[in-house]
Write an enzyme that holds these catalytic residues in place. Structure first.
Site, PDB file in Angstrom:
ATOM      1  N   ASP A  45       0.803  -1.292  -0.123  1.00 19.46           N
ATOM      2  CA  ASP A  45      -0.053   0.112  -0.222  1.00 19.46           C
ATOM      3  C   ASP A  45       0.805   1.232  -0.045  1.00 19.46           C
ATOM      4  OD1 ASP A  45      -2.390   1.516   0.257  1.00 19.46           O
ATOM      5  OD2 ASP A  45      -1.980   1.791   2.638  1.00 19.46           O
ATOM      6  N   ASP A  47      -0.465   5.090   0.899  1.00 24.53           N
ATOM      7  CA  ASP A  47      -0.546   5.955   2.177  1.00 24.53           C
ATOM      8  C   ASP A  47      -0.580   5.315   3.383  1.00 24.53           C
ATOM      9  OD1 ASP A  47      -1.013   7.988   0.252  1.00 24.53           O
ATOM     10  OD2 ASP A  47      -3.062   7.040  -0.070  1.00 24.53           O
TER      11      ASP A  47
END
Length: 174
Positions: free
Chosen positions: A7, A9
């Site tokens: 991922d 963020d």
């Protein structure tokens, strides 16, 4: 080679620090680590300021200048030697983020090919062997090995394998 989805963020990019800085500079409101413990950002600010979270995150260029999480660049580069690494971001939630995130990745992780960047809405489409993410909702249908990256909002979650920083990612996967 095993496929590893990472991922962006709150895992590779430090979104929280930008919000904390914005609240202080633009609203005169200081957010401490204690205020964020076990909460979403919008839960840690006064109700009158909660609309700012959605407003800022939907701005063009919000994601363009996020700080890189300490150690992320170096460890991801090493992971690329052992795994087929993909960056998987639920960018569709914030349409202005697509170009920002792509350009950010080119600046900070130029060794990740555009072919290995996945912008989606629902991460249940991700078919990797391992996924590192800060959002447990992305693990509900994931069939591989989920690794939870610690973020203020998930500190109370106990039922996933967890890493607190990129040194721990390296220790676990390299």
């Amino acid at each position: 080679m095993l496929k590893l989805a990472i991922d962006m963020d709150e895992v590779m990019a430090d979104t929280w620090s930008k919000f904390i800085h914005r609240f202080k500079e633009q609203e005169g409101f200081e957010i401490s680590a204690e205020m964020l413990h076990g909460k979403e950002l919008w839960q840690a600010v006064p109700e009158s300021l909660t609309p700012r979270v959605r407003e800022w995150i939907n701005e063009k260029n919000f994601f363009r200048d996020l700080p890189v999480m300490p150690g992320a660049r170096e460890v991801v580069a090493e992971l690329c030697n052992k795994y087929e690494v993909f960056v998987a971001s639920a960018a569709s939630e914030f349409p202005n983020s697509y170009k920002d995130k792509y350009d950010w990745l080119q600046d900070h992780f130029p060794f990740i090919s555009w072919k290995h960047i996945v912008f989606c809405g629902d991460k249940s489409i991700i078919n990797a062997d391992i996924m590192i993410d800060d959002r447990i909702r992305n693990f509900t249908q994931f069939k591989g090995r989920p690794i939870l990256y610690t973020s203020p909002h998930n500190v109370n979650v106990t039922h996933y394998e967890r890493v607190n920083n990129w040194d721990e990612v390296a220790g676990l996967l390299l």
